[in-house]
Design a protein around this motif. Structure first.
Motif, mmCIF file in Angstrom:
data_model
loop_
_atom_site.group_PDB
_atom_site.id
_atom_site.type_symbol
_atom_site.label_atom_id
_atom_site.label_comp_id
_atom_site.label_asym_id
_atom_site.label_seq_id
_atom_site.Cartn_x
_atom_site.Cartn_y
_atom_site.Cartn_z
ATOM 1 N N PRO A 1 0.931 -1.292 -0.190
ATOM 2 C CA PRO A 1 -0.120 -0.028 -0.035
ATOM 3 C C PRO A 1 0.937 1.183 -0.093
ATOM 4 C CG PRO A 1 0.022 -1.134 2.221
ATOM 5 C CD PRO A 1 0.677 -2.126 1.053
ATOM 6 N N GLY A 2 0.293 2.282 -0.599
ATOM 7 C CA GLY A 2 1.026 3.519 -0.845
ATOM 8 C C GLY A 2 1.923 3.714 -1.945
ATOM 9 N N ARG A 3 1.834 2.755 -2.631
ATOM 10 C CA ARG A 3 2.675 3.031 -4.089
ATOM 11 C C ARG A 3 1.918 3.584 -5.179
ATOM 12 N NH1 ARG A 3 6.126 -2.203 -5.563
ATOM 13 N NH2 ARG A 3 6.750 -0.766 -7.299
ATOM 14 N N PRO A 4 2.342 4.224 -6.056
ATOM 15 C CA PRO A 4 1.481 4.679 -7.038
ATOM 16 C C PRO A 4 1.040 3.635 -7.909
ATOM 17 C CG PRO A 4 3.675 5.862 -7.323
ATOM 18 C CD PRO A 4 3.626 4.609 -6.042
ATOM 19 N N THR A 5 -0.132 3.878 -8.681
ATOM 20 C CA THR A 5 -0.890 2.953 -9.416
ATOM 21 C C THR A 5 -0.843 3.483 -11.085
ATOM 22 O OG1 THR A 5 -3.023 3.881 -8.978
ATOM 23 C CG2 THR A 5 -2.254 2.102 -7.838
ATOM 24 N N GLY A 6 -0.883 2.607 -11.916
ATOM 25 C CA GLY A 6 -1.043 3.014 -13.416
ATOM 26 C C GLY A 6 -2.147 2.628 -14.089
ATOM 27 N N GLY A 7 -2.568 3.454 -15.101
ATOM 28 C CA GLY A 7 -3.728 3.034 -15.975
ATOM 29 C C GLY A 7 -3.238 3.119 -17.184
ATOM 30 N N ILE A 8 -3.695 2.072 -18.093
ATOM 31 C CA ILE A 8 -3.394 2.275 -19.608
ATOM 32 C C ILE A 8 -4.695 2.372 -20.791
ATOM 33 C CG2 ILE A 8 -1.906 1.329 -21.449
ATOM 34 C CD1 ILE A 8 0.087 0.205 -19.508
ATOM 35 N N ASP A 9 -4.774 3.062 -21.288
ATOM 36 C CA ASP A 9 -6.072 3.073 -22.194
ATOM 37 C C ASP A 9 -5.432 2.548 -23.598
ATOM 38 O OD1 ASP A 9 -8.979 3.974 -22.756
ATOM 39 O OD2 ASP A 9 -7.976 4.686 -24.567
ATOM 40 N N TRP A 10 -5.803 1.331 -24.097
ATOM 41 C CA TRP A 10 -4.990 0.675 -24.969
ATOM 42 C C TRP A 10 -5.553 1.175 -26.354
ATOM 43 C CZ3 TRP A 10 -6.463 -2.689 -28.790
ATOM 44 C CH2 TRP A 10 -5.164 -3.405 -29.436
ATOM 45 N N ALA A 11 -4.808 1.275 -27.187
ATOM 46 C CA ALA A 11 -5.319 1.654 -28.627
ATOM 47 C C ALA A 11 -4.587 0.907 -29.686
ATOM 48 C CB ALA A 11 -5.212 3.078 -28.763
ATOM 49 N N GLY B 1 3.552 -0.218 -9.101
ATOM 50 C CA GLY B 1 3.624 -1.750 -8.921
ATOM 51 C C GLY B 1 2.157 -2.444 -9.674
ATOM 52 N N GLU B 2 1.247 -1.836 -9.695
ATOM 53 C CA GLU B 2 0.112 -2.435 -10.271
ATOM 54 C C GLU B 2 -0.681 -1.286 -11.291
ATOM 55 O OE1 GLU B 2 -1.878 -4.621 -6.517
ATOM 56 O OE2 GLU B 2 -2.255 -2.571 -6.668
ATOM 57 N N VAL B 3 -1.326 -2.059 -12.392
ATOM 58 C CA VAL B 3 -1.680 -1.258 -13.527
ATOM 59 C C VAL B 3 -2.914 -1.987 -14.035
ATOM 60 C CG1 VAL B 3 -1.068 -0.700 -15.873
ATOM 61 C CG2 VAL B 3 0.687 -1.054 -14.251
ATOM 62 N N GLY B 4 -3.880 -0.766 -14.294
ATOM 63 C CA GLY B 4 -5.159 -1.389 -14.866
ATOM 64 C C GLY B 4 -4.970 -0.989 -16.281
ATOM 65 N N ILE B 5 -5.721 -2.030 -16.903
ATOM 66 C CA ILE B 5 -5.939 -2.156 -18.436
ATOM 67 C C ILE B 5 -7.279 -2.934 -18.763
ATOM 68 C CG2 ILE B 5 -4.784 -3.987 -18.810
ATOM 69 C CD1 ILE B 5 -3.449 -2.849 -21.161
ATOM 70 N N GLU B 6 -7.715 -2.486 -20.113
ATOM 71 C CA GLU B 6 -8.981 -2.935 -20.447
ATOM 72 C C GLU B 6 -8.997 -4.400 -20.924
ATOM 73 O OE1 GLU B 6 -11.863 0.377 -22.119
ATOM 74 O OE2 GLU B 6 -9.892 0.994 -22.313
ATOM 75 N N GLY C 1 -16.947 -2.717 -20.289
ATOM 76 C CA GLY C 1 -18.230 -2.187 -19.852
ATOM 77 C C GLY C 1 -18.066 -1.557 -18.493
ATOM 78 N N GLN C 2 -17.340 -2.277 -17.662
ATOM 79 C CA GLN C 2 -17.233 -1.904 -16.112
ATOM 80 C C GLN C 2 -16.618 -0.128 -16.251
ATOM 81 O OE1 GLN C 2 -15.038 -4.665 -13.877
ATOM 82 N NE2 GLN C 2 -15.136 -3.332 -12.003
ATOM 83 N N LEU C 3 -15.720 -0.043 -17.117
ATOM 84 C CA LEU C 3 -14.998 1.106 -17.094
ATOM 85 C C LEU C 3 -16.213 2.235 -17.413
ATOM 86 C CD1 LEU C 3 -12.584 3.244 -17.225
ATOM 87 C CD2 LEU C 3 -11.993 2.420 -19.602
ATOM 88 N N LYS C 4 -17.011 1.892 -18.508
ATOM 89 C CA LYS C 4 -18.059 2.723 -18.964
ATOM 90 C C LYS C 4 -18.916 3.309 -17.532
ATOM 91 C CE LYS C 4 -21.681 3.071 -21.985
ATOM 92 N NZ LYS C 4 -22.924 2.338 -22.998
ATOM 93 N N ASN C 5 -19.154 2.354 -16.789
ATOM 94 C CA ASN C 5 -19.877 2.833 -15.667
ATOM 95 C C ASN C 5 -18.978 3.592 -14.599
ATOM 96 O OD1 ASN C 5 -22.052 1.296 -16.521
ATOM 97 N ND2 ASN C 5 -21.436 -0.570 -15.836
ATOM 98 N N LEU C 6 -17.842 3.319 -14.724
ATOM 99 C CA LEU C 6 -16.833 4.002 -13.455
ATOM 100 C C LEU C 6 -16.708 5.287 -13.859
ATOM 101 C CD1 LEU C 6 -14.158 1.143 -13.005
ATOM 102 C CD2 LEU C 6 -15.699 1.899 -11.340
ATOM 103 N N ARG C 7 -16.967 5.778 -15.140
ATOM 104 C CA ARG C 7 -16.674 7.102 -15.587
ATOM 105 C C ARG C 7 -17.749 8.097 -14.750
ATOM 106 N NH1 ARG C 7 -17.198 5.469 -21.237
ATOM 107 N NH2 ARG C 7 -15.046 4.455 -22.077
ATOM 108 N N ARG D 1 -7.253 9.891 -22.295
ATOM 109 C CA ARG D 1 -6.422 10.172 -21.412
ATOM 110 C C ARG D 1 -7.086 10.145 -20.057
ATOM 111 N NH1 ARG D 1 -4.631 15.967 -23.304
ATOM 112 N NH2 ARG D 1 -6.946 15.996 -23.767
ATOM 113 N N PHE D 2 -8.537 10.429 -20.142
ATOM 114 C CA PHE D 2 -9.395 10.596 -18.815
ATOM 115 C C PHE D 2 -9.506 8.818 -18.395
ATOM 116 C CE2 PHE D 2 -13.635 10.473 -17.014
ATOM 117 C CZ PHE D 2 -13.344 11.106 -15.881
ATOM 118 N N ASP D 3 -9.740 8.084 -19.444
ATOM 119 C CA ASP D 3 -10.001 6.730 -19.310
ATOM 120 C C ASP D 3 -8.763 6.136 -18.680
ATOM 121 O OD1 ASP D 3 -12.447 7.014 -20.262
ATOM 122 O OD2 ASP D 3 -12.041 5.785 -22.120
ATOM 123 N N ALA D 4 -7.419 6.615 -19.090
ATOM 124 C CA ALA D 4 -6.276 6.327 -18.258
ATOM 125 C C ALA D 4 -6.214 6.361 -16.966
ATOM 126 C CB ALA D 4 -5.124 6.616 -18.894
#
Length: 415
Positions: free
Chosen positions: A9-19, A60-65, A88-94, A106-109
């Motif tokens: 816990p406490g580490r940064p997290t990443g997100g990648i919007d794949w294209a 340490g952890e990255v979210g991707i679709e 589908g889950q990302l759409k609801n999370l917005r 960029r916002f999705d990432a």
């Protein structure tokens, strides 16, 4: 196979919007602030830079679709934990971050990265299958797609012949059978087939080694009794014949490639450590067993319970309740490839397994249609397959309690 562990816990997290061509990346600190936002090209250099910046930031952890592809492979090889958040889950999370419903890569990432930060306890890390299973999945899906193309081309050929040469449509049992394709290559139009007499057709079938049970005289009668195709002469008839020959050539090519992939699937399945589990299932065959294995995978931790397998496969119903209203409905959010593989197996298993046949029959008796009854049966099979899969044990009908109880009851009734 890379092994990853949850980041402290406490580490940064990443997100990648794949294209397809480039990717949007966001890095979020433990307090929710966005530390970095950048783009990466979809090439070797770009992926190396992407992974390097994530590691340099302490991610340490990255979210991707999506759960596969070069980006995911690069992340896993670098020892990063990959968490898949479906589109589908990302759409609801917005809606957490605004009600306008705007869509921006960029916002999705950012949403992906922040969701990993806030909802980590509810998310499961991606467990990668072995290379053997991934390769088998690629081949089985390719074969399935080609079979779909063959069906589409056969339907196109049938529609074409119903206009220009109706007699050829129902001449043989299957329009895309070898004897039917050879017939169309030799007689691609109505005027060519007019040359045939019962004697000539008998001679042609003999030369082709036709072993069908239908008498040549009956086949000729089918040709003679069928309505004649579109009238025309010269170039008009030749044009129709050229379309017929083109579609026949495509069908032949697809058939050859499907057979080649089937041989490759059988070879890969024989070498797979889990092949005995799936080939032991009733009426699984080689291709069906391989497809079931490929879609379930061999990462046992992905499905900690049999219900988790049934839910991802979409064979467990979705329950919605609000106040006094309670609805049990079809589960739309599912792995469609896994659902098709499991339901395909379950639907055919009832022809070889008395327990499966009884379960299906009782579901139909309760008023469910065929597809619903097959899903009910598939859910029951999911529990059995999961147990065999987790224990690495082939299916043994003598150890199947419900099946043995049914057989004993039938024996007592007969006595």
């Amino acid at each position: 196979m890379s092994v990853t562990h949850p980041a402290p816990p406490g580490r940064p997290t990443g997100g990648i919007d794949w294209a397809t061509d480039d990717h949007a990346i966001s890095i979020v600190a433990a307090d929710g602030d966005q530390l970095e936002r950048f783009a990466s090209t979809h090439d070797a250099a770009g992926l190396r830079a992407l992974v390097g910046r994530l590691l340099a930031a302490g991610v340490g952890e990255v979210g991707i679709e999506r759960p596969d592809g070069p980006v995911v492979d690069a992340l896993l090889q670098a020892g990063l934990t990959v968490i898949v958040i479906p589109p589908g889950q990302l759409k609801n999370l917005r809606s957490r971050y605004g009600s306008a419903g705007n869509k921006d890569d960029r916002f999705d990432a950012y949403v992906l990265a922040d969701t990993v930060r806030t909802d980590r306890r509810r998310l499961r890390p991606l467990l990668a299958d072995t290379h053997a299973t991934s390769a088998l999945r690629s081949v089985t899906r390719a074969r399935k797609d080609l079979v779909g193309h063959r069906v589409a081309v056969a339907n196109q050929l049938r529609a074409h012949l119903q206009v220009v040469f109706p007699g050829a449509v129902g001449l043989f049992a299957d329009l895309d059978s070898q004897v039917s394709l050879r017939f169309l290559e030799r007689f691609p139009s109505q005027d060519k087939a007019d040359w045939l007499s019962p004697k000539r057709l008998t001679a042609w079938l003999g030369a082709e080694g036709y072993s069908g049970r239908t008498d040549p005289a009956v086949l000729h009668a089918r040709l003679a009794d069928a309505p004649r195709g579109a009238a025309g002469e010269g170039e008009h008839t030749a044009a129709h014949a050229s379309v017929t020959l083109a579609l026949v050539a495509v069908l032949r090519t697809l058939t050859v490639q499907i057979e080649g992939l089937a041989a490759r699937i059988a070879e890969q399945l024989t070498l797979h450590p889990d092949q005995a589990i799936f080939t032991s299932l009733p009426r699984s065959g080689r291709v069906r067993a391989a497809r079931l294995l490929a879609e379930i995978g061999d990462a046992r931790g992905r499905f900690p319970t049999p219900e988790s397998l049934a839910c991802l496969a979409g064979v467990a119903p979705s329950t919605r309740q609000s106040g006094k209203l309670r609805a049990v409905t079809f589960r739309w959010g599912a792995d469609k490839q896994l659902r098709e593989a499991l339901c395909d197996f379950a639907g055919d298993s009832r022809h070889a397994n008395p327990w499966a046949a009884d379960l299906y029959r009782r579901a139909r008796a309760r008023g469910h249609d065929h597809a619903h009854a097959v899903r009910i049966l598939a859910r029951a099979w999911a529990h059995i397959i999961w147990r065999c899969w987790q224990d690495n044990t082939p299916y043994d009908p003598t150890q199947h309690g419900a099946l043995q109880a049914l057989l004993n009851r039938d024996q007592q009734t007969a006595a």
